[in-house]
Design a protein around this motif. Structure first.
Motif, PDB file in Angstrom:
ATOM      1  N   ARG A 168      -4.890   4.034  -8.361  1.00  0.00           N
ATOM      2  CA  ARG A 168      -5.066   2.681  -7.953  1.00  0.00           C
ATOM      3  C   ARG A 168      -4.168   1.598  -8.566  1.00  0.00           C
ATOM      4  N   SER A 169      -3.697   1.837  -9.733  1.00  0.00           N
ATOM      5  CA  SER A 169      -2.680   0.586 -10.340  1.00  0.00           C
ATOM      6  C   SER A 169      -1.226   0.882  -9.725  1.00  0.00           C
ATOM      7  N   ASP A 170      -0.968   2.066  -9.064  1.00  0.00           N
ATOM      8  CA  ASP A 170       0.226   2.232  -8.333  1.00  0.00           C
ATOM      9  C   ASP A 170       0.333   1.496  -6.891  1.00  0.00           C
TER      10      ASP A 170
ATOM     11  N   LEU B 273      -9.850  10.186   1.119  1.00  0.00           N
ATOM     12  CA  LEU B 273      -9.173   9.083   1.875  1.00  0.00           C
ATOM     13  C   LEU B 273      -9.587   9.073   3.361  1.00  0.00           C
ATOM     14  N   ALA B 274     -10.565   9.667   3.833  1.00  0.00           N
ATOM     15  CA  ALA B 274     -11.059   9.643   5.166  1.00  0.00           C
ATOM     16  C   ALA B 274     -11.224   8.223   5.817  1.00  0.00           C
ATOM     17  N   LEU B 275     -11.903   7.489   5.116  1.00  0.00           N
ATOM     18  CA  LEU B 275     -12.021   5.758   5.578  1.00  0.00           C
ATOM     19  C   LEU B 275     -10.577   5.196   6.132  1.00  0.00           C
ATOM     20  N   LEU B 276      -9.502   5.657   5.242  1.00  0.00           N
ATOM     21  CA  LEU B 276      -8.058   5.188   5.448  1.00  0.00           C
ATOM     22  C   LEU B 276      -7.650   5.794   6.793  1.00  0.00           C
ATOM     23  N   TRP B 277      -7.780   7.012   6.848  1.00  0.00           N
ATOM     24  CA  TRP B 277      -7.524   7.915   8.295  1.00  0.00           C
ATOM     25  C   TRP B 277      -8.291   7.363   9.404  1.00  0.00           C
ATOM     26  N   GLU B 278      -9.533   6.955   9.231  1.00  0.00           N
ATOM     27  CA  GLU B 278     -10.373   6.406  10.147  1.00  0.00           C
ATOM     28  C   GLU B 278      -9.934   5.101  10.808  1.00  0.00           C
ATOM     29  N   ARG B 279      -9.438   4.279   9.838  1.00  0.00           N
ATOM     30  CA  ARG B 279      -9.102   3.174  10.459  1.00  0.00           C
ATOM     31  C   ARG B 279      -7.451   3.260  11.262  1.00  0.00           C
ATOM     32  N   PHE B 280      -6.647   4.375  10.707  1.00  0.00           N
ATOM     33  CA  PHE B 280      -5.582   4.664  11.191  1.00  0.00           C
ATOM     34  C   PHE B 280      -5.722   4.899  12.751  1.00  0.00           C
ATOM     35  N   LEU B 281      -6.575   5.864  12.818  1.00  0.00           N
ATOM     36  CA  LEU B 281      -6.889   6.483  14.285  1.00  0.00           C
ATOM     37  C   LEU B 281      -7.588   5.667  15.098  1.00  0.00           C
ATOM     38  N   LYS B 282      -8.296   4.681  14.514  1.00  0.00           N
ATOM     39  CA  LYS B 282      -9.315   3.834  15.552  1.00  0.00           C
ATOM     40  C   LYS B 282      -8.795   3.427  16.826  1.00  0.00           C
ATOM     41  N   GLY B 283      -9.235   3.619  17.850  1.00  0.00           N
ATOM     42  CA  GLY B 283      -8.634   2.888  19.119  1.00  0.00           C
ATOM     43  C   GLY B 283      -7.544   3.845  19.776  1.00  0.00           C
ATOM     44  N   HIS B 284      -7.426   5.066  19.402  1.00  0.00           N
ATOM     45  CA  HIS B 284      -6.493   5.640  20.150  1.00  0.00           C
ATOM     46  C   HIS B 284      -6.826   7.295  20.346  1.00  0.00           C
ATOM     47  N   LYS B 285      -8.097   7.050  20.771  1.00  0.00           N
ATOM     48  CA  LYS B 285      -8.774   8.414  21.264  1.00  0.00           C
ATOM     49  C   LYS B 285      -8.141   8.931  22.560  1.00  0.00           C
TER      50      LYS B 285
ATOM     51  N   SER C 294      -9.027   7.670  -6.389  1.00  0.00           N
ATOM     52  CA  SER C 294      -9.198   5.991  -6.868  1.00  0.00           C
ATOM     53  C   SER C 294      -8.301   5.016  -6.040  1.00  0.00           C
ATOM     54  N   ALA C 295      -7.205   5.585  -5.625  1.00  0.00           N
ATOM     55  CA  ALA C 295      -6.104   4.727  -4.695  1.00  0.00           C
ATOM     56  C   ALA C 295      -6.831   4.274  -3.376  1.00  0.00           C
ATOM     57  N   LEU C 296      -8.198   4.862  -3.101  1.00  0.00           N
ATOM     58  CA  LEU C 296      -8.661   4.420  -1.665  1.00  0.00           C
ATOM     59  C   LEU C 296      -8.992   3.023  -1.519  1.00  0.00           C
ATOM     60  N   GLU C 297      -9.606   2.351  -2.708  1.00  0.00           N
ATOM     61  CA  GLU C 297     -10.000   0.917  -2.413  1.00  0.00           C
ATOM     62  C   GLU C 297      -8.688   0.000  -2.256  1.00  0.00           C
ATOM     63  N   SER C 298      -7.827   0.382  -3.370  1.00  0.00           N
ATOM     64  CA  SER C 298      -6.516  -0.337  -3.020  1.00  0.00           C
ATOM     65  C   SER C 298      -5.693  -0.363  -1.607  1.00  0.00           C
ATOM     66  N   LEU C 299      -5.667   1.150  -1.323  1.00  0.00           N
ATOM     67  CA  LEU C 299      -4.970   1.216   0.070  1.00  0.00           C
ATOM     68  C   LEU C 299      -5.485   0.485   1.237  1.00  0.00           C
ATOM     69  N   LEU C 300      -6.942   0.466   1.283  1.00  0.00           N
ATOM     70  CA  LEU C 300      -7.579  -0.246   2.194  1.00  0.00           C
ATOM     71  C   LEU C 300      -7.504  -1.712   2.282  1.00  0.00           C
ATOM     72  N   HIS C 301      -7.083  -2.203   1.297  1.00  0.00           N
ATOM     73  CA  HIS C 301      -6.909  -3.506   0.928  1.00  0.00           C
ATOM     74  C   HIS C 301      -5.458  -3.916   1.577  1.00  0.00           C
ATOM     75  N   ILE C 302      -4.450  -2.997   1.156  1.00  0.00           N
ATOM     76  CA  ILE C 302      -2.932  -3.456   1.312  1.00  0.00           C
ATOM     77  C   ILE C 302      -2.489  -2.973   2.745  1.00  0.00           C
ATOM     78  N   ALA C 303      -3.344  -2.037   3.260  1.00  0.00           N
ATOM     79  CA  ALA C 303      -2.872  -1.397   4.572  1.00  0.00           C
ATOM     80  C   ALA C 303      -2.541  -2.290   5.643  1.00  0.00           C
ATOM     81  N   PRO C 304      -3.448  -3.405   5.954  1.00  0.00           N
ATOM     82  CA  PRO C 304      -3.352  -4.108   6.980  1.00  0.00           C
ATOM     83  C   PRO C 304      -2.073  -4.860   6.884  1.00  0.00           C
ATOM     84  N   LYS C 305      -1.472  -5.368   5.592  1.00  0.00           N
ATOM     85  CA  LYS C 305      -0.402  -6.047   5.389  1.00  0.00           C
ATOM     86  C   LYS C 305       0.774  -5.279   5.544  1.00  0.00           C
ATOM     87  N   ILE C 306       0.816  -4.064   4.764  1.00  0.00           N
ATOM     88  CA  ILE C 306       1.914  -3.370   4.643  1.00  0.00           C
ATOM     89  C   ILE C 306       2.143  -2.329   5.488  1.00  0.00           C
TER      90      ILE C 306
END
Length: 386
Positions: A334-336, A131-143, A371-383
């Motif tokens: 993914r389905s959850d 899930l590194a890509l999700l954490w990358e997005r979460f931390l981006k801009g806060h160095k 398997s949840a990574l793709e769905s998390l990346l999709h829903i994260a900006p909204k939720i």
């Protein structure tokens, strides 16, 4: 003969013969030699003193001075040595050496330099970070407001690009076994490495299956404004609580202080240092808390209840689902990943924060499958807001 006798009689007084000795004049040539020698010696003395004064002494003073000047900012013993985080996380210190080094912390609250407190995210993993890509997005801009530490299985070597927040953030690791003291050793290892950065103020333990439930700004504000640290520590009178207690742990660990809690914690620097420096409770838990006593559920909650009870909120900030039963919480794929799923997590409970009721009880959640990574990346900006 007559003349000689008269000269002798002239030297008599009261019947005692006194010989008169007349001194001979000092030779002039010898006086000249002596004067020249004294003049030469004086000249040599003056020249020697002058040479020492202006050359030799100056060299000696310069050498001594340069050897003891250690207060400059670019010298090893300057303040920068203590406030700069390690440039490289990999080191050759043993655990004993690391814990000893990390147990140093300031006793004064005021810092003599501009300190920006950071959150240390400590990843206790089996290996990869799916899930590194999700954490990358979460931390981006806060160095400058966070640090990252990864403790994987020792056989695993993470390979992240130089642009990644996980690049070269792996620490020296050892095998961590579920339910055993080696798991707590790994957690202490993460804390100790994170404590070497004086700017780390809050320490969050997560796994490779954890995700943030809010954006970075919200989580940073929640932690920085809290009057307490977040670690579950409750008294369970049943077989999975007090039933695991061993009376050989007395008197250091009385049964009245025996606590149980989640492995996943969020604590401040003072409590992190308290855990790292412990040598009193550790031997008791290592010897007398073995499966079916799972030490990672009892060691830190019990120790901090004894040492720093008023500092604990007695709850974890990491949400898990135990509704399916079994020794491990539910895993979500993914389905959850739906909006309704996150509504259940975010609005399902009330808790206490700084003495007031709040519905914001969790900042992180687990367990999420790769398997949840793709769905998390999709829903994260909204939720999730990032």
């Amino acid at each position: 003969m007559q003349t000689r006798v008269i000269q002798m009689e002239d030297g008599k007084e009261n019947g005692i013969l006194i010989r008169s000795v007349k001194s001979k004049p000092f030779p002039a040539k010898l006086l000249l030699i002596l004067g020249l020698f004294l003049a030469f010696a004086l000249t040599v003395f003056v020249i020697s003193v002058s040479t020492i004064k202006y050359t030799g002494l100056q060299s000696v003073v310069t050498t001594v001075t340069s050897g003891f000047v250690t207060c400059r900012e670019d010298e090893p013993n300057s303040l920068s040595k203590w406030i700069q985080p390690p440039a490289v996380l990999m080191h050759n210190m043993s655990d004993e050496e690391l814990l000893w080094r990390a147990s140093f912390w300031p006793r004064r609250k005021e810092y003599p330099f501009q300190r920006v407190p950071k959150v240390a995210f400590m990843f206790l993993t089996k290996g990869p970070l799916p899930l590194a890509l999700l954490w990358e997005r979460f931390l981006k801009g806060h160095k400058g407001l966070y640090s990252v530490y990864v403790h994987p299985h020792p056989s695993f070597t993470a390979k992240f690009p130089a642009t990644s927040v996980f690049h070269q953030r792996q620490i020296p690791s050892q095998v961590a076994e579920w339910g055993r003291m080696t798991m707590c050793d790994a957690e202490k290892r993460l804390l100790a490495n994170a404590l070497l950065d004086i700017s780390n103020e809050w320490f969050v333990l997560v796994s490779e299956s954890c995700i943030p439930l809010f954006n970075f700004t919200t989580i940073y504000s929640y932690l920085s404004r809290s009057k307490h640290s977040f670690m579950g520590a409750f008294d369970d009178p049943g077989p999975f609580g007090r039933g695991r207690y061993n009376h050989n742990m007395e008197p250091e660990v009385p049964i009245t202080k025996w606590r149980k809690g989640s492995q996943w914690f969020e604590i401040n620097r003072e409590l992190a240092a308290t855990i790292v420096k412990d040598t009193l409770y550790y031997p008791k838990f290592k010897e007398f808390c073995r499966p079916a006593c799972y030490v990672d559920e009892h060691y830190f909650p019990t120790m901090l209840t004894i040492e720093k009870p008023m500092a604990l909120a007695n709850r974890s900030l990491t949400w898990v689902d135990w509704s399916r039963g079994g020794p491990h919480p539910a895993t979500f794929g993914r389905s959850d990943i739906t909006e309704k799923f996150f509504e259940k997590i975010l609005d399902g409970k009330n808790c206490i924060y700084n003495g007031r009721n709040t519905s914001m009880c969790y900042l992180f959640a687990r367990k999420f499958a790769p398997s949840a990574l793709e769905s998390l990346l999709h829903i994260a900006p909204k939720i999730l807001g990032y």
